[in-house]
Design a protein around this motif. Structure first.
Motif, PDB file in Angstrom:
ATOM      1  N   THR A  72     -27.197   3.276 111.908  1.00 39.79           N
ATOM      2  CA  THR A  72     -28.159   4.065 111.122  1.00 39.79           C
ATOM      3  C   THR A  72     -28.694   3.246 109.957  1.00 39.79           C
ATOM      4  O   THR A  72     -29.912   3.212 109.698  1.00 39.79           O
ATOM      5  CB  THR A  72     -27.495   5.349 110.600  1.00 39.79           C
ATOM      6  OG1 THR A  72     -26.982   6.095 111.694  1.00 39.79           O
ATOM      7  CG2 THR A  72     -28.478   6.196 109.818  1.00 39.79           C
ATOM      8  N   GLU A  73     -27.797   2.570 109.260  1.00 43.15           N
ATOM      9  CA  GLU A  73     -28.215   1.744 108.124  1.00 43.15           C
ATOM     10  C   GLU A  73     -29.081   0.568 108.579  1.00 43.15           C
ATOM     11  O   GLU A  73     -30.055   0.226 107.914  1.00 43.15           O
ATOM     12  CB  GLU A  73     -26.987   1.231 107.354  1.00 43.15           C
ATOM     13  CG  GLU A  73     -26.211   2.315 106.625  1.00 43.15           C
ATOM     14  CD  GLU A  73     -27.065   3.049 105.593  1.00 43.15           C
ATOM     15  OE1 GLU A  73     -27.815   2.382 104.839  1.00 43.15           O
ATOM     16  OE2 GLU A  73     -26.981   4.286 105.550  1.00 43.15           O
ATOM     17  N   LEU A  74     -28.741  -0.061 109.684  1.00 44.06           N
ATOM     18  CA  LEU A  74     -29.526  -1.177 110.191  1.00 44.06           C
ATOM     19  C   LEU A  74     -30.902  -0.720 110.660  1.00 44.06           C
ATOM     20  O   LEU A  74     -31.894  -1.467 110.522  1.00 44.06           O
ATOM     21  CB  LEU A  74     -28.798  -1.871 111.346  1.00 44.06           C
ATOM     22  CG  LEU A  74     -27.613  -2.740 110.944  1.00 44.06           C
ATOM     23  CD1 LEU A  74     -26.901  -3.242 112.197  1.00 44.06           C
ATOM     24  CD2 LEU A  74     -28.078  -3.920 110.106  1.00 44.06           C
ATOM     25  N   SER A  75     -30.991   0.478 111.196  1.00 43.49           N
ATOM     26  CA  SER A  75     -32.293   0.966 111.660  1.00 43.49           C
ATOM     27  C   SER A  75     -33.245   1.182 110.485  1.00 43.49           C
ATOM     28  O   SER A  75     -34.452   1.096 110.647  1.00 43.49           O
ATOM     29  CB  SER A  75     -32.139   2.243 112.457  1.00 43.49           C
ATOM     30  OG  SER A  75     -31.708   3.298 111.623  1.00 43.49           O
ATOM     31  N   LYS A  76     -32.721   1.409 109.296  1.00 41.09           N
ATOM     32  CA  LYS A  76     -33.574   1.553 108.107  1.00 41.09           C
ATOM     33  C   LYS A  76     -34.267   0.236 107.775  1.00 41.09           C
ATOM     34  O   LYS A  76     -35.412   0.229 107.333  1.00 41.09           O
ATOM     35  CB  LYS A  76     -32.758   2.013 106.901  1.00 41.09           C
ATOM     36  CG  LYS A  76     -32.219   3.423 107.000  1.00 41.09           C
ATOM     37  CD  LYS A  76     -31.403   3.761 105.771  1.00 41.09           C
ATOM     38  CE  LYS A  76     -30.754   5.129 105.882  1.00 41.09           C
ATOM     39  NZ  LYS A  76     -29.903   5.428 104.730  1.00 41.09           N
ATOM     40  N   PHE A  77     -33.579  -0.865 107.990  1.00 37.12           N
ATOM     41  CA  PHE A  77     -34.141  -2.158 107.658  1.00 37.12           C
ATOM     42  C   PHE A  77     -35.096  -2.690 108.729  1.00 37.12           C
ATOM     43  O   PHE A  77     -35.953  -3.508 108.444  1.00 37.12           O
ATOM     44  CB  PHE A  77     -33.030  -3.189 107.423  1.00 37.12           C
ATOM     45  CG  PHE A  77     -32.216  -2.893 106.210  1.00 37.12           C
ATOM     46  CD1 PHE A  77     -32.751  -3.027 104.932  1.00 37.12           C
ATOM     47  CD2 PHE A  77     -30.906  -2.468 106.326  1.00 37.12           C
ATOM     48  CE1 PHE A  77     -32.011  -2.748 103.803  1.00 37.12           C
ATOM     49  CE2 PHE A  77     -30.149  -2.175 105.207  1.00 37.12           C
ATOM     50  CZ  PHE A  77     -30.681  -2.320 103.932  1.00 37.12           C
ATOM     51  N   LYS A  78     -34.943  -2.227 109.945  1.00 34.23           N
ATOM     52  CA  LYS A  78     -35.822  -2.683 111.028  1.00 34.23           C
ATOM     53  C   LYS A  78     -37.231  -2.122 110.880  1.00 34.23           C
ATOM     54  O   LYS A  78     -38.186  -2.742 111.285  1.00 34.23           O
ATOM     55  CB  LYS A  78     -35.238  -2.281 112.383  1.00 34.23           C
ATOM     56  CG  LYS A  78     -34.018  -3.060 112.770  1.00 34.23           C
ATOM     57  CD  LYS A  78     -33.473  -2.632 114.117  1.00 34.23           C
ATOM     58  CE  LYS A  78     -32.196  -3.385 114.435  1.00 34.23           C
ATOM     59  NZ  LYS A  78     -31.616  -2.947 115.712  1.00 34.23           N
ATOM     60  N   ALA A  79     -37.355  -0.955 110.288  1.00 31.92           N
ATOM     61  CA  ALA A  79     -38.646  -0.291 110.155  1.00 31.92           C
ATOM     62  C   ALA A  79     -39.427  -0.937 109.065  1.00 31.92           C
ATOM     63  O   ALA A  79     -40.198  -1.716 108.978  1.00 31.92           O
ATOM     64  CB  ALA A  79     -38.475   1.171 109.785  1.00 31.92           C
TER      65      ALA A  79
END
Length: 79
Positions: A72-79
């Motif tokens: 979840t935290e990594l998906s924030k940075f991918k966007a």
């Protein structure tokens, strides 16, 4: 003479069949005993697997929870 020779061979073959039948019955008994032993071992292994799964479940749940959080935290940075 041929009749008697054939009859002797028939008797010999019947004796052979009787001997082989006895051996087969003996081997079947041995196989049955080994099968019972194998089933006992299988049951013991299954019990050990269930114990390990029970002991590892909290750890696996925590790992899954942490993995979900990190994703979840990594998906924030991918966007």
């Amino acid at each position: 003479m041929k009749f008697f020779d054939d009859f002797k061979r028939l008797i010999t073959q019947l004796k052979t069949i009787a001997t082989l039948t006895k051996k087969l019955q003996s081997q079947q008994q041995t196989l049955s005993e080994q099968l019972i032993h194998a089933q006992t071992v299988r049951d013991d292994i299954q019990i050990d697997i269930e114990k390990m799964n029970f002991k590892n479940k909290p750890h696996l749940d925590r790992i899954q929870k942490t993995t979900d959080h990190l994703n979840t935290e990594l998906s924030k940075f991918k966007a």
